[in-house]
Scaffold this active site. Structure first.
Site, PDB file in Angstrom:
ATOM      1  N   HIS A 238      16.880  26.889  64.454  1.00  0.00           N
ATOM      2  CA  HIS A 238      17.361  25.766  65.626  1.00  0.00           C
ATOM      3  C   HIS A 238      17.251  24.445  64.585  1.00  0.00           C
ATOM      4  O   HIS A 238      17.886  23.483  65.004  1.00  0.00           O
ATOM      5  CB  HIS A 238      16.254  25.489  66.482  1.00  0.00           C
TER       6      HIS A 238
ATOM      7  N   GLU B  16      16.492  39.051  70.667  1.00  0.00           N
ATOM      8  CA  GLU B  16      16.406  38.048  71.682  1.00  0.00           C
ATOM      9  C   GLU B  16      17.822  37.785  72.207  1.00  0.00           C
ATOM     10  O   GLU B  16      18.781  37.235  71.410  1.00  0.00           O
ATOM     11  CB  GLU B  16      16.181  36.744  70.914  1.00  0.00           C
TER      12      GLU B  16
END
Length: 249
Positions: A105, A162
């Site tokens: 991220h 995920e």
């Protein structure tokens, strides 16, 4: 013939950089962030923004899918990690939250998505393998995205599956990773066997892609055809990936 010189700083930039528990984001990483559709809560790399919304528009998605996370600063990542430790414990946190400087991220190349519901878990949002979420998942590879942390890859990525986390790696790398069922760590290992003299050749949509790895120490010069159309990305480890494309004859 044209030449291109790659320098050490080039190792740490590009759509294919590997950021994980072994390879932190480098101080030389450069990014160009943009707000997600004027939503100041989330930012992504400009190319991610463009291609993500092209994919969403292709599927005519309006508000069924929402963004739950995109770019995070190192400070934001550290706060998230510590908050999860406090709320969820060490085992859970290590499965789903990377430490500061080790999160994708922080590159602006990763985006977390959720099916819109009344309650959304911000760490593990619901993004099922059915309905509109699955349609997005199947199409996103055509736009350069991959589902980054897949099933049975935890021993390699050190992150549990995920379904909500998508990473931009660029085209056609996304399709190759899908075809070969490779996570990003495996993909880089795969590419290291290919050189400028023996590239990996991939054909899709009447285009031919020649892809190869170039080790870079202080500087390395490569030769390309004068009319070559190409992209170069560092791997954040020890070199760069060169992608050259041309139309089929």
């Amino acid at each position: 013939m044209q030449t291109k010189t790659l320098y050490k700083k080039d190792i740490y930039n590009g759509s294919l950089v590997l950021v994980n528990h072994n390879y932190p984001i480098h101080q030389d990483y450069c990014s160009s962030m943009i707000n997600v559709h004027e939503n100041v809560s989330y930012q992504v790399e400009q190319k991610v923004h463009k291609l993500f919304w092209q994919c969403m528009n292709h599927l005519q998605i309006k508000d069924e899918i929402v963004i739950t996370s995109a770019y995070r600063s190192a400070q934001d990542q550290e706060k998230l990690y510590n908050h999860s430790l406090k709320e969820n414990g060490k085992d859970y946190t290590q499965k789903y939250v990377a430490k500061s400087h080790h999160s994708e991220h922080e590159t602006g190349l990763a985006i977390d998505l959720a099916l819109r519901t009344n309650h959304i878990d911000m760490i593990c949002p619901d993004f099922p393998y059915t309905g509109i979420c699955q349609k997005f998942r199947e199409l996103c590879y055509d736009y350069g995205f991959v589902e980054r942390y897949g099933e049975f890859k935890q021993s390699i990525t050190h992150i549990s599956q995920e379904p909500w986390h998508f990473r931009y790696v660029g085209f056609p790398h996304s399709l190759i990773m899908k075809d070969k069922n490779l996570c990003l760590e495996e993909y880089h290992d795969f590419l290291k066997q290919y050189t400028p003299y023996h590239p990996y050749t991939y054909v899709v949509n009447q285009r031919v892609f020649d892809i190869y790895y170039v080790p870079v120490k202080q500087s390395t010069t490569i030769a390309l055809r004068s009319d070559a159309v190409y992209q170069i990305s560092g791997n954040n480890m020890d070199g760069a990936i060169v992608t050259v494309w041309r139309n089929c004859l």
